[in-house]
Design a protein around this motif. Structure first.
Motif, PDB file in Angstrom:
ATOM      1  N   VAL A  42       0.817  -1.222   0.000  1.00 18.50           N
ATOM      2  CA  VAL A  42       0.000   0.000   0.000  1.00 18.50           C
ATOM      3  C   VAL A  42       0.847   1.267   0.000  1.00 18.50           C
ATOM      4  O   VAL A  42       0.297   2.374   0.002  1.00 18.50           O
ATOM      5  CB  VAL A  42      -1.004   0.013   1.175  1.00 18.50           C
ATOM      6  CG1 VAL A  42      -1.972  -1.157   1.062  1.00 18.50           C
ATOM      7  CG2 VAL A  42      -0.303   0.024   2.536  1.00 18.50           C
ATOM      8  N   ARG A  44       2.460   2.226  -2.432  1.00 20.70           N
ATOM      9  CA  ARG A  44       2.310   2.787  -3.783  1.00 20.70           C
ATOM     10  C   ARG A  44       0.871   2.594  -4.243  1.00 20.70           C
ATOM     11  O   ARG A  44       0.239   1.589  -3.938  1.00 20.70           O
ATOM     12  CB  ARG A  44       3.277   2.112  -4.761  1.00 20.70           C
ATOM     13  CG  ARG A  44       3.140   0.603  -4.827  1.00 20.70           C
ATOM     14  CD  ARG A  44       4.254  -0.048  -5.609  1.00 20.70           C
ATOM     15  NE  ARG A  44       4.227   0.303  -7.028  1.00 20.70           N
ATOM     16  CZ  ARG A  44       5.139  -0.089  -7.901  1.00 20.70           C
ATOM     17  NH1 ARG A  44       6.160  -0.860  -7.511  1.00 20.70           N
ATOM     18  NH2 ARG A  44       5.060   0.255  -9.165  1.00 20.70           N
ATOM     19  N   ASP A  45       0.358   3.560  -4.984  1.00 16.14           N
ATOM     20  CA  ASP A  45      -1.041   3.529  -5.418  1.00 16.14           C
ATOM     21  C   ASP A  45      -1.107   3.615  -6.936  1.00 16.14           C
ATOM     22  O   ASP A  45      -1.631   4.562  -7.509  1.00 16.14           O
ATOM     23  CB  ASP A  45      -1.818   4.669  -4.768  1.00 16.14           C
ATOM     24  CG  ASP A  45      -3.309   4.634  -5.105  1.00 16.14           C
ATOM     25  OD1 ASP A  45      -3.756   3.630  -5.683  1.00 16.14           O
ATOM     26  OD2 ASP A  45      -4.002   5.611  -4.795  1.00 16.14           O
ATOM     27  N   ASP A  46      -0.527   2.592  -7.597  1.00 21.64           N
ATOM     28  CA  ASP A  46      -0.536   2.590  -9.062  1.00 21.64           C
ATOM     29  C   ASP A  46      -0.850   1.216  -9.624  1.00 21.64           C
ATOM     30  O   ASP A  46      -0.647   0.972 -10.813  1.00 21.64           O
ATOM     31  CB  ASP A  46       0.812   3.081  -9.604  1.00 21.64           C
ATOM     32  CG  ASP A  46       1.981   2.188  -9.167  1.00 21.64           C
ATOM     33  OD1 ASP A  46       1.769   1.251  -8.358  1.00 21.64           O
ATOM     34  OD2 ASP A  46       3.111   2.436  -9.627  1.00 21.64           O
ATOM     35  N   ALA A  53     -11.912  -0.585  -7.816  1.00 13.59           N
ATOM     36  CA  ALA A  53     -11.774   0.649  -7.049  1.00 13.59           C
ATOM     37  C   ALA A  53     -13.005   1.537  -7.189  1.00 13.59           C
ATOM     38  O   ALA A  53     -12.954   2.726  -6.894  1.00 13.59           O
ATOM     39  CB  ALA A  53     -10.529   1.413  -7.515  1.00 13.59           C
ATOM     40  N   SER A  77     -10.126  -5.568  -1.734  1.00 16.75           N
ATOM     41  CA  SER A  77     -10.129  -4.104  -1.710  1.00 16.75           C
ATOM     42  C   SER A  77     -11.485  -3.629  -1.196  1.00 16.75           C
ATOM     43  O   SER A  77     -12.529  -4.073  -1.685  1.00 16.75           O
ATOM     44  CB  SER A  77      -9.836  -3.514  -3.091  1.00 16.75           C
ATOM     45  OG  SER A  77     -10.866  -3.803  -4.015  1.00 16.75           O
ATOM     46  N   LEU A 100      -4.757   2.235   1.196  1.00 15.72           N
ATOM     47  CA  LEU A 100      -4.168   2.525  -0.110  1.00 15.72           C
ATOM     48  C   LEU A 100      -4.412   3.964  -0.532  1.00 15.72           C
ATOM     49  O   LEU A 100      -3.533   4.604  -1.115  1.00 15.72           O
ATOM     50  CB  LEU A 100      -4.757   1.575  -1.162  1.00 15.72           C
ATOM     51  CG  LEU A 100      -4.188   1.704  -2.572  1.00 15.72           C
ATOM     52  CD1 LEU A 100      -2.739   1.201  -2.621  1.00 15.72           C
ATOM     53  CD2 LEU A 100      -5.051   0.933  -3.576  1.00 15.72           C
ATOM     54  N   ARG A 101      -5.607   4.464  -0.241  1.00 20.05           N
ATOM     55  CA  ARG A 101      -6.005   5.782  -0.748  1.00 20.05           C
ATOM     56  C   ARG A 101      -6.950   6.428   0.246  1.00 20.05           C
ATOM     57  O   ARG A 101      -7.865   5.789   0.757  1.00 20.05           O
ATOM     58  CB  ARG A 101      -6.710   5.600  -2.096  1.00 20.05           C
ATOM     59  CG  ARG A 101      -6.956   6.837  -2.919  1.00 20.05           C
ATOM     60  CD  ARG A 101      -7.582   6.434  -4.262  1.00 20.05           C
ATOM     61  NE  ARG A 101      -6.750   5.462  -4.986  1.00 20.05           N
ATOM     62  CZ  ARG A 101      -7.172   4.789  -6.061  1.00 20.05           C
ATOM     63  NH1 ARG A 101      -8.408   4.942  -6.526  1.00 20.05           N
ATOM     64  NH2 ARG A 101      -6.351   3.939  -6.666  1.00 20.05           N
ATOM     65  N   ALA A 128      -3.106   6.864   4.399  1.00 25.45           N
ATOM     66  CA  ALA A 128      -2.499   6.086   3.320  1.00 25.45           C
ATOM     67  C   ALA A 128      -1.121   5.573   3.731  1.00 25.45           C
ATOM     68  O   ALA A 128      -0.298   6.322   4.268  1.00 25.45           O
ATOM     69  CB  ALA A 128      -2.399   6.928   2.058  1.00 25.45           C
ATOM     70  N   SER A 153     -12.259   6.608  -0.193  1.00 27.34           N
ATOM     71  CA  SER A 153     -11.073   6.004   0.405  1.00 27.34           C
ATOM     72  C   SER A 153     -11.057   4.521   0.039  1.00 27.34           C
ATOM     73  O   SER A 153     -12.117   3.916  -0.158  1.00 27.34           O
ATOM     74  CB  SER A 153     -11.058   6.163   1.931  1.00 27.34           C
ATOM     75  OG  SER A 153     -10.870   7.513   2.306  1.00 27.34           O
ATOM     76  N   SER A 155      -9.104   0.742   1.090  1.00 29.64           N
ATOM     77  CA  SER A 155      -8.194  -0.022   1.931  1.00 29.64           C
ATOM     78  C   SER A 155      -8.061  -1.439   1.386  1.00 29.64           C
ATOM     79  O   SER A 155      -8.988  -1.974   0.777  1.00 29.64           O
ATOM     80  CB  SER A 155      -8.668  -0.040   3.392  1.00 29.64           C
ATOM     81  OG  SER A 155     -10.033  -0.375   3.495  1.00 29.64           O
TER      82      SER A 155
END
Length: 205
Positions: A42, A44-46, A53, A77, A100-101, A128, A153, A155
């Motif tokens: 987590v 990195r978010d790519d 998502a 996710s 993650l975000r 994050a 968000s 996770s």
């Protein structure tokens, strides 16, 4: 990154987590070493495919990303729309939650002598890159909500079972507990294993 190469971090995580479980670790080691693996994922978010998502305006989404062939662990996710929250619930197995975000709040609970779930301590904010653990051994009841009222968000959760098929419980305000099985929001899984793009690349001149 694009295509199947973009999801490589998730593939690498699944392989590493399987190897960790192959070594026969006890739960504290799973939570410690597995938590470190999830923290790397987590960071990195790519890599998360867009299909896994997507928020829903009515409720949070739970997308299965991977289930071990013997259901030793699953990777999910969770996609939280603005302000969305869970009821108070348990897991019955160990779990790891990595953000993650965005961000989320996790409020711990315990069942009191009157049979009602009562908050325990202050809610913990996870931002994050941060990871939290749950299990019947260290605290298994909580309520989670998106820390943001105006954005999504996400996770990434890892559980010690095929969590969508586990019989669990919610804890209503009036007391007692109600059984539930969460299932999943998706019917299809991301393809972690197609590495065909790499052999197709031309050899460097």
């Amino acid at each position: 990154m694009s295509g199947t190469s973009a999801i490589a971090p998730l593939r690498e995580f699944v392989i590493a987590f399987g190897r960790l479980l192959d070594s026969g670790p006890d739960e504290p080691r799973i939570l410690s070493e597995g938590g470190a693996l999830l923290r790397t994922l987590v960071a990195r978010d790519d890599w998360l495919p867009g299909a896994f998502a997507q928020p829903d305006p009515a409720r949070y989404q739970q997308f299965l990303l991977h289930a071990d062939s013997t259901e030793r662990f699953s990777v999910v996710s969770f996609v939280w729309g603005p302000g969305q929250a869970t009821p108070v619930h348990d897991h019955t197995v160990w779990g790891l939650i990595g953000i993650l975000r965005g961000a989320e709040y996790s409020q711990g609970y315990a069942v009191g002598s009157d049979g009602r779930a009562q908050p325990q301590g202050e809610a913990v904010r996870l931002d994050a890159g941060e990871v939290e653990a749950v299990s019947p051994a260290i605290g298994d009841l909580h309520r989670v909500h998106n820390a943001h009222a105006d954005r999504v968000s996400i996770s990434i959760h890892v559980y010690g079972a095929n969590i969508g098929a586990v019989r669990r419980h919610t804890y209503p305000n009036e007391g007692g507990r109600k059984p539930f099985v969460s299932g999943y929001s998706n019917a299809l899984l991301p393809n972690l294993w197609d590495r065909s793009a790499e052999p197709r690349k031309p050899d460097p001149a």
